[in-house]
Design an enzyme around this catalytic site. Sequence first.
Site, PDB file in Angstrom:
ATOM      1  N   ALA A 191       0.840  -1.203   0.000  1.00 24.03           N
ATOM      2  CA  ALA A 191       0.000   0.000   0.000  1.00 24.03           C
ATOM      3  C   ALA A 191       0.869   1.245   0.000  1.00 24.03           C
ATOM      4  CB  ALA A 191      -0.942  -0.014   1.210  1.00 24.03           C
TER       5      ALA A 191
ATOM      6  N   ASP B 284      -1.007  -4.435   3.451  1.00 26.87           N
ATOM      7  CA  ASP B 284       0.400  -4.075   3.697  1.00 26.87           C
ATOM      8  C   ASP B 284       0.782  -4.640   5.059  1.00 26.87           C
ATOM      9  OD1 ASP B 284       2.217  -1.559   2.252  1.00 26.87           O
ATOM     10  OD2 ASP B 284       2.910  -2.334   4.193  1.00 26.87           O
TER      11      ASP B 284
ATOM     12  N   ARG C 112      22.910  -4.552  -4.645  1.00 31.09           N
ATOM     13  CA  ARG C 112      21.828  -5.128  -5.442  1.00 31.09           C
ATOM     14  C   ARG C 112      21.404  -6.480  -4.872  1.00 31.09           C
ATOM     15  NH1 ARG C 112      22.166  -5.070 -12.000  1.00 31.09           N
ATOM     16  NH2 ARG C 112      20.017  -5.718 -12.231  1.00 31.09           N
TER      17      ARG C 112
ATOM     18  N   ASN D  90      10.439  -4.744  -7.988  1.00 27.13           N
ATOM     19  CA  ASN D  90      11.768  -4.892  -8.607  1.00 27.13           C
ATOM     20  C   ASN D  90      12.706  -5.780  -7.793  1.00 27.13           C
ATOM     21  OD1 ASN D  90      11.879  -3.556 -11.065  1.00 27.13           O
ATOM     22  ND2 ASN D  90      12.101  -1.543 -10.101  1.00 27.13           N
TER      23      ASN D  90
ATOM     24  N   HIS E  60      13.315  -5.704 -17.572  1.00 27.29           N
ATOM     25  CA  HIS E  60      13.094  -4.326 -17.126  1.00 27.29           C
ATOM     26  C   HIS E  60      14.393  -3.857 -16.490  1.00 27.29           C
ATOM     27  CE1 HIS E  60      11.039  -0.851 -15.685  1.00 27.29           C
ATOM     28  NE2 HIS E  60      11.198  -1.163 -14.421  1.00 27.29           N
TER      29      HIS E  60
HETATM   30  O1  TXD Z   1       8.100  -1.167 -14.044  1.00 27.73           O
HETATM   31  C1  TXD Z   1       8.138  -1.590 -12.921  1.00 27.73           C
HETATM   32  N1  TXD Z   1       7.948  -2.871 -12.681  1.00 27.73           N
HETATM   33  C2  TXD Z   1       8.388  -0.689 -11.790  1.00 27.73           C
HETATM   34  C3  TXD Z   1       8.750  -1.272 -10.538  1.00 27.73           C
HETATM   35  C4  TXD Z   1       8.249   0.720 -11.896  1.00 27.73           C
HETATM   36  C5  TXD Z   1       8.341   1.512 -10.790  1.00 27.73           C
HETATM   37  C6  TXD Z   1       8.598   0.986  -9.460  1.00 27.73           C
HETATM   38  N2  TXD Z   1       8.847  -0.408  -9.426  1.00 27.73           N
HETATM   39  C7  TXD Z   1       8.932  -1.116  -8.153  1.00 27.73           C
HETATM   40  O2  TXD Z   1       7.641  -1.207  -7.576  1.00 27.73           O
HETATM   41  C8  TXD Z   1       9.750  -0.477  -7.070  1.00 27.73           C
HETATM   42  O3  TXD Z   1      11.127  -0.692  -7.291  1.00 27.73           O
HETATM   43  C9  TXD Z   1       9.239  -1.222  -5.872  1.00 27.73           C
HETATM   44  O4  TXD Z   1       9.868  -2.500  -5.773  1.00 27.73           O
HETATM   45  C10 TXD Z   1       7.757  -1.454  -6.177  1.00 27.73           C
HETATM   46  C11 TXD Z   1       6.800  -0.613  -5.371  1.00 27.73           C
HETATM   47  O5  TXD Z   1       7.071   0.751  -5.561  1.00 27.73           O
HETATM   48  P1  TXD Z   1       6.401   1.846  -4.584  1.00 27.73           P
HETATM   49  O6  TXD Z   1       6.873   3.177  -5.055  1.00 27.73           O
HETATM   50  O7  TXD Z   1       4.945   1.611  -4.441  1.00 27.73           O
HETATM   51  O8  TXD Z   1       7.140   1.475  -3.225  1.00 27.73           O
HETATM   52  P2  TXD Z   1       6.735   1.865  -1.730  1.00 27.73           P
HETATM   53  O9  TXD Z   1       6.003   3.153  -1.691  1.00 27.73           O
HETATM   54  O10 TXD Z   1       7.993   1.714  -0.943  1.00 27.73           O
HETATM   55  O11 TXD Z   1       5.705   0.725  -1.299  1.00 27.73           O
HETATM   56  C12 TXD Z   1       6.072  -0.572  -1.013  1.00 27.73           C
HETATM   57  C13 TXD Z   1       5.169  -1.064   0.082  1.00 27.73           C
HETATM   58  C14 TXD Z   1       5.366  -0.352   1.414  1.00 27.73           C
HETATM   59  O12 TXD Z   1       4.138   0.220   1.842  1.00 27.73           O
HETATM   60  C15 TXD Z   1       5.834  -1.466   2.372  1.00 27.73           C
HETATM   61  O13 TXD Z   1       5.329  -1.322   3.701  1.00 27.73           O
HETATM   62  C16 TXD Z   1       5.226  -2.673   1.692  1.00 27.73           C
HETATM   63  O14 TXD Z   1       5.432  -2.463   0.305  1.00 27.73           O
HETATM   64  N3  TXD Z   1       5.815  -3.961   2.093  1.00 27.73           N
HETATM   65  C17 TXD Z   1       5.076  -5.079   2.194  1.00 27.73           C
HETATM   66  N4  TXD Z   1       3.771  -5.302   1.979  1.00 27.73           N
HETATM   67  C18 TXD Z   1       3.315  -6.550   2.177  1.00 27.73           C
HETATM   68  N5  TXD Z   1       4.097  -7.569   2.570  1.00 27.73           N
HETATM   69  C19 TXD Z   1       5.420  -7.388   2.796  1.00 27.73           C
HETATM   70  N6  TXD Z   1       6.196  -8.411   3.186  1.00 27.73           N
HETATM   71  C20 TXD Z   1       5.959  -6.089   2.609  1.00 27.73           C
HETATM   72  N7  TXD Z   1       7.201  -5.558   2.734  1.00 27.73           N
HETATM   73  C21 TXD Z   1       7.101  -4.254   2.423  1.00 27.73           C
END
Ligand code: TXD
Length: 319
Positions: free
Chosen positions: A11, A34, A89, A121, A176
């Site tokens: 979220a 989340d 990484r 990612n 990607h």
């Molecule tokens: O083209 C693409 N695929 C992408 C990928 C383009 C842009 C961003 N991309 C990737 O999407 C980025 O590198 C991240 O790996 C994801 C999510 O990006 P976002 O900007 O939404 O990241 P946030 O704001 O950090 O949100 C991640 C949420 C955060 O609220 C954490 O509390 C939650 O993930 N989180 C979890 N939720 C559920 N279960 C677990 N285990 C968990 N761990 C963290």
Amino acid sequence: MARKKIALIGAGMIGGTLAHLAAKKEMGDIVLFDIAEGIPQGKALDLAQCGPIEGFDAQIKGTNDYADIAGADVIIVTAGVPRKPGMSRDDLLGINLSVMKAVGEGIKNHAPDAFVICITNPLDAMVWALREFSGLPHNKVVGMAGVLDSARFATFLAWEFGVSVKDVNAFVLGGHGDTMVPVLEYSTISGIPVTDLVKMGKSSTERLNEIVARTRSGGGEIVALLKTGSAYYAPATSAIAMAEAYLGDQKRILPCAVYVDGQYGLDGLYVGVPVVIGAGGAEEVVEIALDAEAKANFQVSVDAVKELLVACRAIDGSL
Ligand code: TXD
């Protein structure tokens, strides 16, 4: 007919944007999951209060309990952590791999019939791992990257030629990341290959090469500007287009990270190729002919994805 159910795992920035778009489009009821307590609940409440203004009927529930995703038709996964200063990484790979394990198990136990779109990612490795951990059929688990990368490519091409984005059809293949392959031969403006437009003097090969390079580093360009996070509006929009193709059995041909077993001479991995998305999920990989240069670039991209899978297997012996 009962409303569809869309579960969003994660979220954060993309998750919240996905919830807003899905509600606005009345795609179904929404569950925002989340592990962070309060965040999904708070965002769900805030978003629900958009309803009376925007006039949408959708229930939006925030939760920390996987049981709430039960019966989801579509699940979009953005859970994970971003790379922080000092983190390698491989460190990131290890953390997000364990997130995919938890998410995969949650899906397996509560919503095994869903169509799953992974965004986390490093995309091509995470979608592969999520499929492995969830045990869902390969055609029901796909990764979102190509729609976004192609949209970035299309945006830059529309600017270059001074035409509407509606008339641009741009095409990106491969993993990607820096090795993605924007394919000029299959990129057109109202059906006219951009390479022909260069012959007509509307642009130059040098300019197109610059656009290809900018597309490849499109994510990084936004991270450098935002400083505190990565892109979220266009990534969310891209995943919503994929979800709509599935829910509406649209048979759209979209570039997605899908499992290849034989196509393009590849086996046993996820990589970005054009695929028909319909009610059957990833229904059919479309094998397009590539010229020698695109083929060589695609191979570099595939090798980069394979390296990540080796690293994933080294981290988690169950893979
Ligand atoms: O083209 C693409 N695929 C992408 C990928 C383009 C842009 C961003 N991309 C990737 O999407 C980025 O590198 C991240 O790996 C994801 C999510 O990006 P976002 O900007 O939404 O990241 P946030 O704001 O950090 O949100 C991640 C949420 C955060 O609220 C954490 O509390 C939650 O993930 N989180 C979890 N939720 C559920 N279960 C677990 N285990 C968990 N761990 C963290």
